[in-house]
Design an enzyme around this catalytic site. Structure first.
Site, PDB file in Angstrom:
ATOM      1  N   LYS A 177       0.829  -1.206   0.000  1.00  0.00           N
ATOM      2  CA  LYS A 177       0.000   0.000   0.000  1.00  0.00           C
ATOM      3  C   LYS A 177       0.863   1.255   0.000  1.00  0.00           C
ATOM      4  O   LYS A 177       0.497   2.274  -0.593  1.00  0.00           O
ATOM      5  CB  LYS A 177      -0.943  -0.005   1.209  1.00  0.00           C
ATOM      6  CG  LYS A 177      -1.889   1.203   1.274  1.00  0.00           C
ATOM      7  CD  LYS A 177      -2.817   1.296   0.054  1.00  0.00           C
ATOM      8  CE  LYS A 177      -3.644   2.574   0.057  1.00  0.00           C
ATOM      9  NZ  LYS A 177      -4.708   2.590   1.069  1.00  0.00           N
ATOM     10  N   LYS A 245      -1.321  11.048   6.666  1.00  0.00           N
ATOM     11  CA  LYS A 245      -0.921   9.931   7.539  1.00  0.00           C
ATOM     12  C   LYS A 245      -0.193   8.867   6.736  1.00  0.00           C
ATOM     13  O   LYS A 245       0.878   8.393   7.136  1.00  0.00           O
ATOM     14  CB  LYS A 245      -2.160   9.355   8.224  1.00  0.00           C
ATOM     15  CG  LYS A 245      -1.933   8.076   9.028  1.00  0.00           C
ATOM     16  CD  LYS A 245      -2.325   6.801   8.286  1.00  0.00           C
ATOM     17  CE  LYS A 245      -3.801   6.740   7.966  1.00  0.00           C
ATOM     18  NZ  LYS A 245      -4.187   5.445   7.338  1.00  0.00           N
TER      19      LYS A 245
END
Length: 295
Positions: A177, A245
């Protein structure tokens, strides 16, 4: 007559922008689904559709065979799994726990080891595809953990995604990811700059988009987010605060590997600027506005 195969009970924690659609697909597929969210109102539609509400993570964990989490930040993941009232303290032996939050690869490994001590199967399975992919069950799902555990819950993944790939041991899903987010980061700058350029050049940006979206410049962001930019729609398919984030996690991991990431650093600095302007709850396509407002 053969007895009907009973579907496992699924506990779903985190019914926000994406989690709500993902849990909805599991309900539609006939799975018994229990839900928990910090804000119950965000789960009301699922409850109306047949999901069972649980008041705590502990209660949900004790009743589910498979527990899926889709929460906000690594600190939320850690608390949800490893806290005193968390998943691993209350899940059944031989349960499957699947974190689909984009989180830290190191935390994924920590959860895997803690789960293994309790004979619980842990997978890290972050997704890509945004709110559209979640709604249409076309998410890309990248999975880390034991391959046998992955195969056992593959039918569940297939109700939520279309591109489901086992990437390797614990943490591999999260590392994959990070590759995804790094590729998106610099690409978002390019998409926004191209659309502002078209506008400043006096072109019809929507017409320009028709020409460039099917050629070498084509990308998911260009096809799905550029139209939102042009309509002035900056509502979140994916929150800026969550993208920041993700980029922070990727930068930290890259630094640990001694890797330079100039594009990622630049992109994060621009999104940090947006957040400082109070835009952290807008969608990532709001970067268009930052670039368009520069004179």
């Amino acid at each position: 007559m053969m007895a009907a195969v009973t579907k496992p009970t699924i506990g779903f924690i985190g019914t926000g922008v994406m989690g709500k659609s993902m849990a909805g697909h599991l309900l539609t597929a006939g799975y018994p689904v229990h839900v928990y969210n910090r804000t119950k109102a965000k789960a009301e539609d699922l409850i109306s559709s047949g999901a069972v509400w649980n008041d705590t993570v502990a209660e949900l964990s004790s009743e589910a065979d498979v527990i899926i989490t889709m929460v906000g930040y690594p600190k939320d993941v850690e608390e949800t799994y490893l806290g005193e009232d968390g998943i691993l303290a209350h899940a059944k032996e031989d349960a499957y726990v699947i974190d689909m939050t984009t989180s830290s690869p190191m935390l994924a490994k920590k959860i895997y080891e803690a789960a293994k001590q309790k004979n619980i199967h842990a997978l890290d399975a972050p997704v890509s595809g945004g709110d559209i992919g979640a709604r249409e069950a076309r998410l890309a799902i990248m999975v880390g953990g034991d391959e046998a555990a992955f195969e056992a819950v593959r039918p569940i993944f297939e109700k939520m995604g279309a591109n489901i790939i086992y990437q390797g041991s614990a943490g591999a899903g999260q590392h994959t990811k990070m590759c995804n987010q790094i590729a998106i980061a610099s690409g978002m700058i390019g998409v926004c700059e191209a659309m502002v350029y078209a506008k400043r050049a006096g072109l019809d940006p929507e017409n320009v988009l028709k020409s460039i979206s099917t050629g070498a410049a084509g990308s998911w962001s260009l096809s799905n987010l550029a139209p939102r930019m042009l309509k002035g729609d900056f509502e979140p398919g994916f929150y800026i605060k969550h993208f920041i984030k993700d980029m922070s996690i990727a930068l930290e991991a890259a630094e640990e590997m001694g890797m330079m990431t100039p594009g990622l650093k630049l992109t994060k600095s621009l999104y940090d600027e947006l957040a400082e302007k109070g835009e952290e709850n807008k969608g990532t396509q709001a970067l268009y506005r930052l670039i368009d407002e520069q004179v």
